[in-house]
Design a protein around this motif. Structure first.
Motif, PDB file in Angstrom:
ATOM      1  N   GLU A 178      53.809 -13.288   7.201  1.00  0.00           N
ATOM      2  CA  GLU A 178      53.512 -13.496   8.616  1.00  0.00           C
ATOM      3  C   GLU A 178      54.758 -13.292   9.465  1.00  0.00           C
ATOM      4  OE1 GLU A 178      52.071 -16.956  11.763  1.00  0.00           O
ATOM      5  OE2 GLU A 178      52.104 -17.387   9.612  1.00  0.00           O
ATOM      6  N   VAL A 179      55.911 -13.703   8.926  1.00  0.00           N
ATOM      7  CA  VAL A 179      57.170 -13.518   9.646  1.00  0.00           C
ATOM      8  C   VAL A 179      57.435 -12.029   9.886  1.00  0.00           C
ATOM      9  CG1 VAL A 179      59.665 -13.852   9.521  1.00  0.00           C
ATOM     10  CG2 VAL A 179      58.131 -15.641   8.700  1.00  0.00           C
ATOM     11  N   ILE A 180      57.159 -11.216   8.878  1.00  0.00           N
ATOM     12  CA  ILE A 180      57.367  -9.770   8.992  1.00  0.00           C
ATOM     13  C   ILE A 180      56.395  -9.175  10.017  1.00  0.00           C
ATOM     14  CG2 ILE A 180      57.297  -7.577   7.737  1.00  0.00           C
ATOM     15  CD1 ILE A 180      57.970  -9.277   5.192  1.00  0.00           C
ATOM     16  N   ILE A 181      55.139  -9.618   9.969  1.00  0.00           N
ATOM     17  CA  ILE A 181      54.143  -9.125  10.923  1.00  0.00           C
ATOM     18  C   ILE A 181      54.549  -9.465  12.350  1.00  0.00           C
ATOM     19  CG2 ILE A 181      51.763  -9.422  11.733  1.00  0.00           C
ATOM     20  CD1 ILE A 181      50.923  -9.687   8.808  1.00  0.00           C
ATOM     21  N   ARG A 182      55.007 -10.678  12.570  1.00  0.00           N
ATOM     22  CA  ARG A 182      55.428 -11.080  13.918  1.00  0.00           C
ATOM     23  C   ARG A 182      56.568 -10.198  14.415  1.00  0.00           C
ATOM     24  NH1 ARG A 182      53.591 -15.667  16.237  1.00  0.00           N
ATOM     25  NH2 ARG A 182      52.131 -16.899  14.989  1.00  0.00           N
ATOM     26  N   LYS A 183      57.477  -9.851  13.523  1.00  0.00           N
ATOM     27  CA  LYS A 183      58.599  -8.985  13.894  1.00  0.00           C
ATOM     28  C   LYS A 183      58.094  -7.617  14.344  1.00  0.00           C
ATOM     29  CE  LYS A 183      60.930  -7.365  10.413  1.00  0.00           C
ATOM     30  NZ  LYS A 183      61.876  -7.318   9.266  1.00  0.00           N
ATOM     31  N   VAL A 184      57.180  -7.036  13.583  1.00  0.00           N
ATOM     32  CA  VAL A 184      56.654  -5.702  13.904  1.00  0.00           C
ATOM     33  C   VAL A 184      55.857  -5.725  15.205  1.00  0.00           C
ATOM     34  CG1 VAL A 184      55.092  -3.878  13.136  1.00  0.00           C
ATOM     35  CG2 VAL A 184      56.632  -4.970  11.496  1.00  0.00           C
ATOM     36  N   ILE A 185      55.009  -6.744  15.376  1.00  0.00           N
ATOM     37  CA  ILE A 185      54.208  -6.840  16.603  1.00  0.00           C
ATOM     38  C   ILE A 185      55.112  -7.012  17.819  1.00  0.00           C
ATOM     39  CG2 ILE A 185      52.463  -8.193  17.828  1.00  0.00           C
ATOM     40  CD1 ILE A 185      51.448  -6.494  15.432  1.00  0.00           C
ATOM     41  N   ASN A 186      56.176  -7.769  17.668  1.00  0.00           N
ATOM     42  CA  ASN A 186      57.116  -7.948  18.772  1.00  0.00           C
ATOM     43  C   ASN A 186      57.767  -6.618  19.147  1.00  0.00           C
ATOM     44  OD1 ASN A 186      58.809  -9.859  20.511  1.00  0.00           O
ATOM     45  ND2 ASN A 186      60.394  -8.777  19.366  1.00  0.00           N
ATOM     46  N   TRP A 187      58.124  -5.815  18.160  1.00  0.00           N
ATOM     47  CA  TRP A 187      58.713  -4.502  18.445  1.00  0.00           C
ATOM     48  C   TRP A 187      57.725  -3.604  19.168  1.00  0.00           C
ATOM     49  CZ3 TRP A 187      60.905  -3.911  12.835  1.00  0.00           C
ATOM     50  CH2 TRP A 187      62.149  -4.550  12.754  1.00  0.00           C
ATOM     51  N   ILE A 188      56.466  -3.629  18.742  1.00  0.00           N
ATOM     52  CA  ILE A 188      55.457  -2.806  19.418  1.00  0.00           C
ATOM     53  C   ILE A 188      55.319  -3.230  20.879  1.00  0.00           C
ATOM     54  CG2 ILE A 188      52.996  -2.242  19.534  1.00  0.00           C
ATOM     55  CD1 ILE A 188      52.902  -2.497  16.471  1.00  0.00           C
ATOM     56  N   ASN A 189      55.192  -4.530  21.103  1.00  0.00           N
ATOM     57  CA  ASN A 189      54.959  -5.043  22.453  1.00  0.00           C
ATOM     58  C   ASN A 189      56.135  -4.832  23.398  1.00  0.00           C
ATOM     59  OD1 ASN A 189      52.370  -5.893  21.831  1.00  0.00           O
ATOM     60  ND2 ASN A 189      52.976  -8.002  21.389  1.00  0.00           N
ATOM     61  N   THR A 190      57.347  -4.729  22.844  1.00  0.00           N
ATOM     62  CA  THR A 190      58.533  -4.600  23.703  1.00  0.00           C
ATOM     63  C   THR A 190      59.109  -3.193  23.712  1.00  0.00           C
ATOM     64  OG1 THR A 190      59.943  -5.381  21.878  1.00  0.00           O
ATOM     65  CG2 THR A 190      59.155  -7.031  23.447  1.00  0.00           C
ATOM     66  N   SER A 191      58.409  -2.234  23.088  1.00  0.00           N
ATOM     67  CA  SER A 191      58.862  -0.841  23.119  1.00  0.00           C
ATOM     68  C   SER A 191      58.783  -0.269  24.534  1.00  0.00           C
ATOM     69  CB  SER A 191      58.000   0.020  22.189  1.00  0.00           C
ATOM     70  OG  SER A 191      58.154  -0.370  20.848  1.00  0.00           O
ATOM     71  N   ARG A 192      59.625   0.711  24.796  1.00  0.00           N
ATOM     72  CA  ARG A 192      59.627   1.383  26.090  1.00  0.00           C
ATOM     73  C   ARG A 192      58.787   2.649  26.031  1.00  0.00           C
ATOM     74  NH1 ARG A 192      64.618   3.403  26.850  1.00  0.00           N
ATOM     75  NH2 ARG A 192      65.357   2.831  24.774  1.00  0.00           N
ATOM     76  N   PRO A 193      58.152   3.035  27.127  1.00  0.00           N
ATOM     77  CA  PRO A 193      57.381   4.294  27.127  1.00  0.00           C
ATOM     78  C   PRO A 193      58.313   5.489  27.019  1.00  0.00           C
ATOM     79  CG  PRO A 193      57.494   3.377  29.336  1.00  0.00           C
ATOM     80  CD  PRO A 193      58.081   2.340  28.432  1.00  0.00           C
ATOM     81  N   ALA A 194      57.827   6.550  26.381  1.00  0.00           N
ATOM     82  CA  ALA A 194      58.606   7.783  26.251  1.00  0.00           C
ATOM     83  C   ALA A 194      57.764   8.957  26.739  1.00  0.00           C
ATOM     84  CB  ALA A 194      59.023   7.998  24.800  1.00  0.00           C
ATOM     85  N   ASN A 195      58.417   9.940  27.304  1.00  0.00           N
ATOM     86  CA  ASN A 195      57.715  11.121  27.812  1.00  0.00           C
ATOM     87  C   ASN A 195      57.443  12.109  26.682  1.00  0.00           C
ATOM     88  OD1 ASN A 195      57.802  10.214  30.507  1.00  0.00           O
ATOM     89  ND2 ASN A 195      59.902  10.983  30.724  1.00  0.00           N
ATOM     90  N   GLY A 196      56.381  12.898  26.848  1.00  0.00           N
ATOM     91  CA  GLY A 196      56.090  13.935  25.871  1.00  0.00           C
ATOM     92  C   GLY A 196      54.619  13.984  25.515  1.00  0.00           C
ATOM     93  N   VAL A 197      54.225  15.023  24.800  1.00  0.00           N
ATOM     94  CA  VAL A 197      52.825  15.205  24.425  1.00  0.00           C
ATOM     95  C   VAL A 197      52.417  14.168  23.391  1.00  0.00           C
ATOM     96  CG1 VAL A 197      52.942  17.671  24.890  1.00  0.00           C
ATOM     97  CG2 VAL A 197      53.387  16.844  22.579  1.00  0.00           C
ATOM     98  N   THR A 198      51.115  13.893  23.325  1.00  0.00           N
ATOM     99  CA  THR A 198      50.589  12.937  22.357  1.00  0.00           C
ATOM    100  C   THR A 198      49.550  13.571  21.427  1.00  0.00           C
ATOM    101  OG1 THR A 198      48.919  12.206  23.955  1.00  0.00           O
ATOM    102  CG2 THR A 198      50.997  10.968  23.885  1.00  0.00           C
ATOM    103  N   GLU A 199      49.353  14.870  21.562  1.00  0.00           N
ATOM    104  CA  GLU A 199      48.433  15.595  20.677  1.00  0.00           C
ATOM    105  C   GLU A 199      49.218  16.675  19.942  1.00  0.00           C
ATOM    106  OE1 GLU A 199      45.399  14.765  20.094  1.00  0.00           O
ATOM    107  OE2 GLU A 199      45.121  13.289  21.703  1.00  0.00           O
ATOM    108  N   PHE A 200      48.957  16.784  18.636  1.00  0.00           N
ATOM    109  CA  PHE A 200      49.697  17.738  17.818  1.00  0.00           C
ATOM    110  C   PHE A 200      48.714  18.544  16.971  1.00  0.00           C
ATOM    111  CE2 PHE A 200      52.270  14.005  18.571  1.00  0.00           C
ATOM    112  CZ  PHE A 200      53.465  14.529  19.021  1.00  0.00           C
ATOM    113  N   GLU A 201      48.893  19.844  16.944  1.00  0.00           N
ATOM    114  CA  GLU A 201      48.045  20.710  16.127  1.00  0.00           C
ATOM    115  C   GLU A 201      48.605  20.802  14.703  1.00  0.00           C
ATOM    116  OE1 GLU A 201      47.565  24.507  17.872  1.00  0.00           O
ATOM    117  OE2 GLU A 201      46.731  23.756  19.761  1.00  0.00           O
ATOM    118  N   SER A 202      47.683  20.770  13.728  1.00  0.00           N
ATOM    119  CA  SER A 202      48.065  20.906  12.313  1.00  0.00           C
ATOM    120  C   SER A 202      49.206  19.963  11.968  1.00  0.00           C
ATOM    121  CB  SER A 202      48.465  22.358  12.005  1.00  0.00           C
ATOM    122  OG  SER A 202      47.435  23.239  12.339  1.00  0.00           O
TER     123      SER A 202
END
Length: 260
Positions: free
Chosen positions: A63-87
């Motif tokens: 659970e400690v590891i999960i909390r760490k990962v969820i915290n990183w997701i929630n506090t990440s910054r947005p980045a520019n660029g495409v979100t669809e990739f072919e092949s």
């Protein structure tokens, strides 16, 4: 009786949520809502080569590891660029499964260049592609990126032998504490043991632990420091007890062996 009940709760999930310092999160990021750890069932990492690992929320250590990962997701910054990739086939993917059956996923971002009838793809450092409810967004987080690629492989499987020995000794001494200190059951440590006059059955022990009541992360932890003697003729005799109020997040993580 109260002490026995509390000890039982500790054994079931001693290290649960204390690890993470509470962080500010974006209330909504391009259609992506913050994840709540209490609504997560598991986090799974799967490699294209076949190796994988799953972290379960009902395991106190994981659970400690999960909390760490969820915290990183929630506090990440947005980045520019495409979100669809072919092949595009990601070499590794992270899947967050929620208690209601919803699934969110993470994978590294690639930049692909086609030239001379060939395609070359390279990783974009510190960026991940996050998908939630079919909405995709690029996020920037060095910690999350590093953990997704390699960090998850090195997460420990449960408590070490040293931690288990510390727990065993601490809870032998725990019953000698006053009722007013019964909340100090988080991340117990035997900080030092010294022989009394060289005798191998007589010892001076210094132990410490955090207060369980602060495990939700709303307030800093307090830490108890105990000095005692343990001899065959007199048993356990506590000689000094002191309380450190509001220790730092770093100190609490060190106490729980989550930081050196």
């Amino acid at each position: 009786m109260k002490k026995l009940v509390i000890i039982g709760l500790v054994i079931a999930g001693l290290f649960s949520p204390m690890l993470l310092v509470k962080a500010d999160v974006n209330p909504k990021l391009n259609g992506i809502h913050p994840l709540k750890t209490e609504e997560v069932n598991s986090v799974q990492v799967k490699r294209l080569s076949g190796r994988s690992r799953i972290f379960q929320i009902n395991d106190g250590y994981e659970e400690v590891i999960i909390r760490k990962v969820i915290n990183w997701i929630n506090t990440s910054r947005p980045a520019n660029g495409v979100t669809e990739f072919e092949s595009y086939k990601s070499p590794v993917k992270l899947k967050v499964t929620m208690s209601n059956g919803d699934v969110a996923s993470l994978e590294p971002v690639f930049n692909c260049i086609t030239e001379n009838d060939g395609k070359t793809c390279t990783l974009v450092d510190s960026e991940v592609l996050y998908t939630q409810n079919k909405v995709k967004v690029r996020l920037k987080s060095q910690e999350l990126y590093d953990w997704l690629l390699v960090g998850w492989k090195y997460e420990s499987y449960g408590a070490s032998k040293e931690e288990l020995l510390d727990e065993t000794l601490y809870f032998r001494y725990f019953t000698q504490l006053d009722e007013k200190n019964s909340d100090f059951i988080m991340c117990p440590k035997i900080d030092s043991i010294e022989r009394i006059a060289g005798a191998d059955r007589r010892h001076i022990v210094q132990a410490s632990a955090l207060n369980y009541g602060a495990h939700h992360g709303d307030v800093p932890y307090d830490r108890i420091n105990i000095t005692l003697s343990d001899t065959p003729e007199n048993g356990v005799k506590i000689t000094n007890v002191s309380i450190e109020k509001g220790i730092s997040g770093k100190e609490s993580r060190i106490q729980c062996r989550r930081e050196s």
